[in-house]
Design an enzyme around this catalytic site. Structure first.
Site, PDB file in Angstrom:
ATOM      1  NE  ARG A   1     -16.801 -40.884 -44.661  1.00 15.25           N
ATOM      2  CZ  ARG A   1     -15.895 -40.066 -44.132  1.00 15.25           C
ATOM      3  NH1 ARG A   1     -14.610 -40.333 -44.291  1.00 15.25           N
ATOM      4  NH2 ARG A   1     -16.257 -38.999 -43.456  1.00 15.25           N
TER       5      ARG A   1
ATOM      6  CG  ASP B   1       1.444  -3.192  -9.962  1.00 14.95           C
ATOM      7  OD1 ASP B   1       0.917  -2.603  -9.009  1.00 14.95           O
ATOM      8  OD2 ASP B   1       2.361  -2.723 -10.658  1.00 14.95           O
TER       9      ASP B   1
ATOM     10  CG  HIS C   1      -2.683 -25.631 -50.418  1.00 17.82           C
ATOM     11  ND1 HIS C   1      -2.278 -24.328 -50.222  1.00 17.82           N
ATOM     12  CD2 HIS C   1      -2.435 -25.917 -51.719  1.00 17.82           C
ATOM     13  CE1 HIS C   1      -1.806 -23.841 -51.367  1.00 17.82           C
ATOM     14  NE2 HIS C   1      -1.880 -24.785 -52.271  1.00 17.82           N
TER      15      HIS C   1
ATOM     16  CG  ASP D   1     -20.520 -46.145 -51.277  1.00 16.36           C
ATOM     17  OD1 ASP D   1     -20.107 -46.242 -50.097  1.00 16.36           O
ATOM     18  OD2 ASP D   1     -21.015 -45.088 -51.745  1.00 16.36           O
TER      19      ASP D   1
ATOM     20  CE  LYS E   1     -14.755   7.192 -14.900  1.00 22.51           C
ATOM     21  NZ  LYS E   1     -15.486   6.679 -13.717  1.00 22.51           N
TER      22      LYS E   1
ATOM     23  N   GLY F   1       6.378 -26.931 -53.317  1.00 25.06           N
ATOM     24  CA  GLY F   1       5.866 -25.765 -52.610  1.00 25.06           C
ATOM     25  C   GLY F   1       5.285 -26.085 -51.249  1.00 25.06           C
TER      26      GLY F   1
ATOM     27  NE  ARG G   1     -17.749 -36.834 -35.522  1.00 24.46           N
ATOM     28  CZ  ARG G   1     -18.991 -36.378 -35.543  1.00 24.46           C
ATOM     29  NH1 ARG G   1     -19.981 -37.127 -35.984  1.00 24.46           N
ATOM     30  NH2 ARG G   1     -19.252 -35.166 -35.107  1.00 24.46           N
TER      31      ARG G   1
ATOM     32  CG  PHE H   1     -20.461 -43.504 -39.679  1.00 22.79           C
ATOM     33  CD1 PHE H   1     -21.177 -43.275 -40.852  1.00 22.79           C
ATOM     34  CD2 PHE H   1     -20.903 -42.868 -38.523  1.00 22.79           C
ATOM     35  CE1 PHE H   1     -22.277 -42.447 -40.885  1.00 22.79           C
ATOM     36  CE2 PHE H   1     -22.008 -42.023 -38.540  1.00 22.79           C
ATOM     37  CZ  PHE H   1     -22.699 -41.825 -39.724  1.00 22.79           C
TER      38      PHE H   1
ATOM     39  CB  VAL I   1      -0.943   0.026   1.227  1.00 25.21           C
ATOM     40  CG1 VAL I   1      -1.785   1.292   1.212  1.00 25.21           C
ATOM     41  CG2 VAL I   1      -1.834  -1.206   1.245  1.00 25.21           C
ATOM     42  CE  LYS I   2       4.790   0.764  -4.181  1.00 24.47           C
ATOM     43  NZ  LYS I   2       6.168   0.255  -4.273  1.00 24.47           N
TER      44      LYS I   2
END
Length: 515
Positions: free
Chosen positions: A439, A124, A279, A469, A136, A308, A511, A464, A63-64
């Site tokens: 998918r 502080d 990418h 297919d 302010k 790249g 997943r 999943f 405290v100061k």
């Protein structure tokens, strides 16, 4: 007009020169503790705060400056006669310039061996209170927190005896940026010190994040976008923030984004591994007995797409590896180290960015995944798991080498944009199908674009199979084993197809969507 200044700083860079200039302009100096002693030793007339307030420092200096004489001098509105009359009645003088920087909380927090009590003592209290008061009332008070702003204020003071309203407003904004950052550091430290176990994770009602600017970037994802790179205040091992650039141009926005994804994938592996990314999608990944073998296989996985791209190794780059990379256009190469011979080879291409990350294998497991959306922020735990336990659910047998390849492919597909397919054999990617809306298209694209023979290979899917297919197409390509999360209402359809076609299938129970 600036007539009185209160100066109390932990970072004393340029403070004597500032105080000398203020004194030459007739500004009265008030200070505390070590700053007051430093200014007095420089031959400057300075009043201690205790002399101004009539109240001594107490509680070991805790405290100061928490006193009405200080905060009244900062907060009083000069154009308001009532405020000024109150100051006169209470014998309080205005403070027109405040020069403050805060206790070194961050530096103490990062110091090896610092105890909890030592860190807490560097929170502080008086400094932020004074800063907020001055900011302010920036209509009348100038507040300085950064030595880089000292010349600007001194120039305006020399020209007019005061600062401009625009400067005061700008400096006030910096105050609240500083105090917000400071409080966030404290909140983060205390949260880490008391955070619950991962299974008890809870989300606070408000979330405050703080980052520090590492560098301005030439542009963002595209040349018309401005950009900068910010890092967390606490540098985590195994991250880009911990990297040391040994060679090459400045990192770009896309370099950093791609490199971060490359690191995350590399950190899934413990065997000598090379990862090539383009990418944000892997284009060549391989493990081997040596890093030389891993590099040769990773490059051979897709020598076209690596052009790249970004390459990362979890072992030091040797001369042999460097010579293998030299003919290829690469943006960034990351590794825990580069041998002197490798650096000499790569010096022939000075634009290649070489990043040394000594603890590259250390994945930061406590990171949150943040996604900005208009009007808000999506926050989730980082996806730092792989499976909830492997479950073999087919009649076809699974040879040990196939299981090894399945685990290899599963680690990679987790880091490919959804919908994602990875085909691999002998710890080497043969084909990658990223980012399709169907998918089956991801699988067909992967097969269409590979130059490898996929007979006897394995396949990984990040989510999943809604239909059988993908199993049918995989069988036509010679795929002998599949790893996928399971969980579809039609899992049995895929299982039946595998049984009929002699394909082993492993369900992970977890997943890995990546959007």
């Amino acid at each position: 007009m600036i007539k009185r200044a209160l100066i109390s700083v932990s970072d004393k860079t340029g403070i004597v020169e500032l105080a000398e200039a203020l004194h030459r302009h007739g500004v009265q100096l008030i200070s505390t503790g070590g700053t007051a002693r430093l200014l007095a030793e420089a031959g400057l007339p300075v009043k201690e705060v205790a002399e101004v307030t009539g109240f001594p420092e107490c509680l070991d200096g805790r405290v100061k400056t928490l006193h009405p004489v200080i905060h009244g001098g900062l907060l009083a509105r000069r154009p308001d006669p009532a405020h000024m009359n109150t100051l006169a009645e209470m014998h309080i003088d205005t403070i027109d310039l405040l020069v403050i920087n805060l206790y070194p909380f961050k530096e103490t927090m990062l110091r090896p061996g610092a105890t909890f009590e030592e860190v807490i003592e560097q929170i502080d209290i008086g400094g932020p209170a004074m800063l907020r008061s001055a900011a302010k009332n920036h209509e009348s008070v100038t507040v300085l927190t950064d030595p880089a702003d000292y010349p600007r204020v001194l120039q305006e003071l020399a020209e007019t005896g005061d600062t401009t309203p625009a400067t005061r407003r700008d400096l006030a904004a910096k105050v609240f940026q500083l105090t917000s950052h400071y409080d966030s550091l404290i909140a983060g430290y205390l949260t880490r010190a008391t955070e619950p176990a991962a299974e008890e994770l809870h989300w606070p009602a408000t979330m405050t994040l703080t980052f520090e600017k590492a560098q301005d970037l030439r542009y963002g994802e595209n040349p018309h976008q401005q950009a900068a790179f910010y890092r967390e205040p606490v540098t985590l091992p195994g991250t880009l923030a911990a990297a040391r650039q040994l060679q090459g141009k400045e990192l770009s926005f896309n370099n950093i984004n791609d490199a971060a994804g490359t690191l995350s994938l590399l950190q899934e592996f413990t065997a000598p591994t090379a990862v090539a990314v383009k990418h944000t999608n892997p284009c060549g990944v391989a493990s081997g007995e040596t890093i030389e073998e891993a590099w040769e296989k990773a490059y051979g996985a897709d020598p076209l797409s690596i052009f790249g791209g970004i390459v990362a190794f979890n072992r030091p780059v040797t001369e042999t590896v460097a010579k293998g990379m030299l003919p290829i256009f690469l943006e960034v190469v990351m590794a825990p180290a580069f041998t002197p011979e490798a650096l000499q080879v790569l010096a022939a291409k000075p634009n290649i960015r070489l990043l040394e990350i000594p603890e590259i294998e250390k994945a930061p497991r406590e990171m949150l995944d943040l996604k900005r959306v208009p009007g808000g922020l999506l926050v989730q735990q980082a996806d730092d798991a792989l499976t909830q336990g492997l479950d073999l659910k087919t009649t076809a047998g699974l040879a040990p080498e196939l299981e090894e390849d399945l685990r290899f492919a599963w680690k990679i597909v987790k880091h490919v944009k959804s919908n994602a397919i990875v085909i691999a054999k002998n710890q080497q990617t043969l084909a990658v199908g990223p980012g399709q809306t169907s998918r089956i298209w991801a699988l067909e694209n992967a097969l269409r674009n590979t130059t490898h023979d996929t007979q006897g290979a394995v396949m990984a899917s990040d989510a999943f199979f809604p239909f059988s297919d993908c199993v049918e197409v995989a069988a036509q390509a010679g795929i002998t084993a599949i790893i996928q999360p399971g969980g579809s209402q039609k899992d049995q359809e895929s299982i039946d197809a595998c049984n009929r076609l002699g394909i082993a299938m492993v369900f992970t129970g977890m997943r890995h969507f990546k959007h």
